[in-house]
Scaffold this active site. Structure first.
Site, PDB file in Angstrom:
ATOM      1  N   GLY A   1       3.898 -66.057 -56.114  1.00  0.00           N
ATOM      2  CA  GLY A   1       4.738 -67.206 -56.344  1.00  0.00           C
ATOM      3  C   GLY A   1       5.583 -67.036 -57.599  1.00  0.00           C
TER       4      GLY A   1
ATOM      5  N   GLY B   1       7.011 -68.689 -61.182  1.00  0.00           N
ATOM      6  CA  GLY B   1       6.313 -69.456 -62.202  1.00  0.00           C
ATOM      7  C   GLY B   1       5.383 -68.600 -63.039  1.00  0.00           C
ATOM      8  N   HIS B   2       5.278 -67.298 -62.692  1.00  0.00           N
ATOM      9  CA  HIS B   2       4.402 -66.391 -63.437  1.00  0.00           C
ATOM     10  C   HIS B   2       5.194 -65.329 -64.202  1.00  0.00           C
ATOM     11  CE1 HIS B   2       1.341 -68.266 -61.079  1.00  0.00           C
ATOM     12  NE2 HIS B   2       1.681 -67.686 -59.968  1.00  0.00           N
TER      13      HIS B   2
ATOM     14  N   LYS C   1      -2.832 -60.756 -55.310  1.00  0.00           N
ATOM     15  CA  LYS C   1      -3.762 -61.578 -56.089  1.00  0.00           C
ATOM     16  C   LYS C   1      -4.603 -62.413 -55.127  1.00  0.00           C
ATOM     17  CE  LYS C   1      -0.610 -63.611 -58.679  1.00  0.00           C
ATOM     18  NZ  LYS C   1       0.526 -63.156 -57.848  1.00  0.00           N
TER      19      LYS C   1
ATOM     20  N   ASP D   1      -1.691 -66.059 -50.439  1.00  0.00           N
ATOM     21  CA  ASP D   1      -1.142 -64.720 -50.644  1.00  0.00           C
ATOM     22  C   ASP D   1      -1.771 -63.731 -49.673  1.00  0.00           C
ATOM     23  OD1 ASP D   1      -0.885 -66.291 -53.217  1.00  0.00           O
ATOM     24  OD2 ASP D   1       0.334 -64.544 -53.725  1.00  0.00           O
TER      25      ASP D   1
ATOM     26  N   HIS E   1      -1.989 -71.442 -61.857  1.00  0.00           N
ATOM     27  CA  HIS E   1      -1.220 -72.348 -61.008  1.00  0.00           C
ATOM     28  C   HIS E   1      -1.430 -73.790 -61.429  1.00  0.00           C
ATOM     29  CE1 HIS E   1      -1.985 -68.793 -58.499  1.00  0.00           C
ATOM     30  NE2 HIS E   1      -0.750 -68.969 -58.148  1.00  0.00           N
TER      31      HIS E   1
END
Ligand SMILES: Nc1ncnc2c1ncn2[C@@H]1O[C@H](COP(=O)(O)OP(=O)(O)O)[C@@H](O)[C@H]1O
Ligand SMILES: Nc1ncnc2c1ncn2[C@@H]1O[C@H](COP(=O)(O)OP(=O)(O)O)[C@@H](O)[C@H]1O
Ligand SMILES: [Mg+2]
Ligand SMILES: [Mg+2]
Ligand SMILES: [Mg+2]
Ligand SMILES: [Mg+2]
Lengths: 333, 214, 333, 214
Positions: free
Chosen positions: C53, C55-56, C104, C109, C217
């Site tokens: 995703g 945001g990382h 991950k 995922d 998250h």
């Protein structure tokens, strides 16, 4: 105030110790921890030295290493290192060709570095380059001129590469001074930083406010404005910095978006995307880019945009290998 | 009157005491138009100077005592006030050179040299809202009084009066040096913290001249 | 919510575009921007592919480059990329020796990568390594096991170096799986991150609270605790991670302090200093270190500590040259 | 009854409509024990599937329509629900293979294949607080009813009843799959969002079977 620290008094010392331990492969403390220097110095190369207050990490200690600084001194938070620290750095780093001191343009820093030069000048060839890239303070038209902010990284990188190639002291100074005239930065904050000693924010902003034209010591900027889109914010920053330096024919732009401490990488890249568009719309070709958190103001949420107009020779120096904690490139096929 | 190193030790201790008492107030002034640390910086510097000078053998020459004060102040403080006062003490040392005891005349020249040193280090002119606005008129007033034949205590009275007026005048000035120079007219109505601490030091010297009977 | 962005809908796309433009020297978009890959691929090398995703950032796109990933896919915020994106990355990066996908450990995922493998498996040799380094979720003793967090960087770096040296697919998978058993991470948050779409914090903490055991998250951790000194916080993290992996004789520790997005470098170095002390007190020799903001959770204030116990061979692979946007070393004399 | 591709187009559109109406409620459920996006994911997936299937030529075979739905759902959604429902549609396609029109029997096998696909993709067992807790009992109930000779509408009535019971039962379960599995007993008292959306889909299919008279 929530910070990862033990006591406000020991915070800087512990953080710097962590830095040295994490990078012990190539940096060491000088005597009494008065400075940090490269583990291995190059004999006969002009030593590049810088320093300033703590609270701007990774600057300057993160720039110590091959291709950039030979030594750096850390003062208290937002406070110049003392002449005694600077002299120690000079004594540690000078391998015969003298030292060039890179100083950000603040009265406190200038006076402390000047005193160090006076006090150590009998035994070392010393000179100084003053960096003053911040757009904001040129506005007041007073004082000792603009502040030195994120553009300092560019000066230290390019001078570092030139020193590595054997450029002598006087030429280095000239290179640095020329460069300084072609670098402009401007910052914006979404929130102040919190000073550990006072547990107070340098300034507090409402949920829909931002501060335009901030420096890196929590100084207020020139205007508090309603928060808006990144295109509007970055557009204003780019307009201002690009308007302040004439793009001489043949110069190429280095565009640098710098996080002030509390802004995540995704937002910096998004802002770079806006900045790149605005600068290119002005027919300034962006040939090199840097995006990241390099010159901070504690945990301040915000960023600065820096535009540097470089000659071909300076571009080559920018591209030259560098191996420090914060900047590292080149040398890989 | 004459001034020995022992006298100077008492003087520096007295200055340190008065600055310590004003620490928070100086921080507050600096908080308004600077970065809020001026009280801490001055206190650290003066304490360090008082301690270092206090530990000296009383036989040592005044010039050396001033140099010790300069060094101690400098090492304790990284702020603007560090180099400014370190330079003041170094120039005081130079003015006292080769004397084992200072005459009134010597002492006045020491005072004038301190003001001169601060001005040279900071490159500030009067009217730029810095400590120079206290030091320069104070030194000028003391020398004027001396030239018109006044005794030392009265010279320092004049100096203190001039410093106080200069310090108060900074309130209506725009700043052209130091951090405050970046704030435009937001600084109007605020006294310069460096001028305020200068007044405290000059007043301590005046009191010292008053009560001194060497 | 104050973020540098234009609209929540376009935020990820604009940020990734900024990334690609800033690093256009060595990364390019794949078709329809479904993935990002190295500009120059090495023929006959196993391609290392990852994704997850948004945001990382800088993970994973910041790890694309020589010595690390060949391609990476970015999903919506905190959401796996789709099989179609992953298949595009496979098609773009496979130069004949197959692809290893580093995933991950999250159901979303895993399922998306598994589907991609099923759908593209006829035309490519494909395999998968699942990273699950987060200490926290091992506690529940349920589900598909621990989450994958900052330790993913270590797996990708070491596998990247091995792939560069020509290690075949099956061996790479084995290396990755072995490595995964010897990496543990644990995170702490001083404040939640703010999700642009909802304008809400993933969790809100009081001025004296912290959340222990957070993931990346915005999931709440295992306990809300009173905020305390870095020694106490980091001590607890180190105690927990070191207690969860047995230091086999001969293994050497890599200690990694990772910022979650809103924590400035100075605090990370200070925390590293604490962590280094605690790990060494356990007679675990720390041979390699990494400190920085690499695996984030939007603008979350907080950090994670990762301990990896490496073999000598893995240390050599860690040290091997790498040239990506976020990690760059080696190759300079 | 028989089911043509045109019927399936109407069915997928009806599902998409019901999911859209429940979007915010599904997000709320997911917000409590997941990451709050389940309504968005299901809505995006179903809209994409409905659009893609709706654009197909009515002459195309049902198996191809299911595969188109699978692909559209998958490309629209990166969340867990993406592969789960894409697999469901792919298995539906496989179950409908080589038929131009689906009989009641075919349609039931399609339904069972969807449940099976979800379970295989997610590797979840009933009782792990996922959409499987709605899908598996629903498929079992429909097949049971069919085997005991019930007509299709009644089979789907049974399926809907079982899905509802399964969905409600998730409230008291601990989670062993998906994001919620990391929250321990904090999830007790909350219905699983995936089970809730599954119920909506199954109910839409039941309504469709009810009103269908092909
Ligand atoms: N260039 C200068 N010349 C003379 N005085 C100066 C100069 N710059 C600053 N000052 C004085 O220093 C004071 C601030 O001192 P301090 O707070 O200790 O240093 P800093 O500004 O580095 O924090 C100002 O109030 C001013 O009086
Ligand atoms: N392994 C699994 N098997 C079956 N269903 C699962 C699995 N993992 C998650 N789910 C279902 O998916 C739902 C969450 O879907 P969604 O919110 O769209 O995805 P994400 O968790 O990736 O945000 C859960 O409520 C659960 O019903
Ligand atoms: Mg100050
Ligand atoms: Mg200061
Ligand atoms: Mg999700
Ligand atoms: Mg969800």
């Amino acid at each position: 105030m929530k910070k990862f620290m033990n006591t406000a008094e020991t915070m800087v010392a512990e953080s710097v110790e962590g830095f040295v331990r994490a990078h012990e492969a190539f940096v060491v403390f000088g005597p009494e921890r008065k400075c940090i220097r490269r583990r291995h110095l190059t004999l006969g190369k002009v030593a590049l030295i810088s320093g300033g207050g703590a609270g701007h990490e990774p600057m300057h200690i993160g720039f110590v290493g091959h291709g950039m600084l030979d030594a750096a001194c850390v003062g208290h938070i937002f406070t110049s290192p003392t002449p005694s620290q600077i002299i120690t750095a000079i004594e540690e780093a000078d391998t015969g060709a003298g030292c060039l001191l890179v100083v950000k343009n603040y009265d406190g820093d200038l006076m402390n570095f000047e005193m160090a030069i006076e006090m150590a000048g009998d035994h070392h060839s010393l000179d100084m380059v003053v960096v003053s890239d911040d757009i904001e303070t040129s506005r007041t038209g007073e004082g000792r001129g603009r502040r030195g902010v994120a553009g300092t990284l560019i000066v230290e990188k390019i001078l570092g590469a030139a020193a590595e190639r054997g450029m002598p002291l006087a030429e280095l100074k000239q290179l640095g001074e020329g460069l300084n005239t072609r670098i402009r930065s401007m910052g914006v904050a979404l929130n102040g930083g919190t000073v550990p000693q006072t547990e107070r924010m340098t300034f507090a902003l409402g949920p829909d406010e931002m501060e335009m034209g901030v420096g890196i010591h929590g100084e207020p900027g020139h205007a508090r404005q309603p928060f808006t889109t990144s295109d509007a914010i970055i557009g204003h920053l780019c307009e201002t910095i690009a308007g302040d330096i004439a793009a001489a024919p043949g110069t190429k732009a280095l565009l640098f978006v710098n996080g002030l401490g509390g802004t995540p990488p995704a937002e910096l890249y998004l802002s770079y995307n806006s900045a790149r568009r605005f600068i290119e719309e002005k027919a300034i070709p962006v040939e090199r880019s840097l995006v990241g958190t390099y010159v901070t103001s504690l945990d301040m949420q915000g960023l600065s945009v820096t535009l540097a107009l470089l000659t071909d020779e300076e571009i080559v120096l920018w591209d030259a290998p560098v191996a420090t904690a914060a900047l590292h490139w080149g040398g890989i096929p | 009157m004459t001034f020995t190193t022992e006298d100077l030790q008492r003087l520096v201790a007295a200055i340190a005491e008065d600055i310590a008492a004003a620490r928070d107030q100086l921080c507050e002034l600096d908080g308004a138009i600077g970065d809020g640390d001026h009280g801490l910086a001055m206190d650290a510097g003066c304490q360090a100077a008082a301690k270092a000078v206090g530990e000296l053998d009383a036989e040592i020459a005044p010039t050396a005592a001033f140099n010790v004060a300069a060094k101690a102040f400098l090492n304790a403080v990284g702020a603007s006030s560090g180099p400014l006062y370190a330079t003041a003490f170094m120039r005081a040392g130079a003015a006292a050179k080769d004397k084992q005891v200072l005459s009134d005349d010597d002492f006045l020249r020491v005072f004038a040299a301190m003001a001169q040193g601060i001005q040279e280090r900071g490159k500030a002119e009067p009217g730029e809202k810095t400590m120079v606005d206290a030091w320069k008129p104070a030194a000028d007033a003391a020398l004027d009084a001396w030239q018109s034949g006044k005794p030392l205590p009265q010279c320092f009275e004049a100096a203190e009066r001039a410093a106080r007026a200069g310090c108060e005048a900074t309130s209506s000035m725009m700043a052209a040096k130091g951090r405050a120079s970046r704030l435009g007219d937001r600084v109007i109505g605020h006294i310069d913290p460096g001028a305020a601490s200068a007044l405290i030091i000059i007043a301590a010297m005046a009191k010292f001249a008053q009560h001194h009977d060497g």
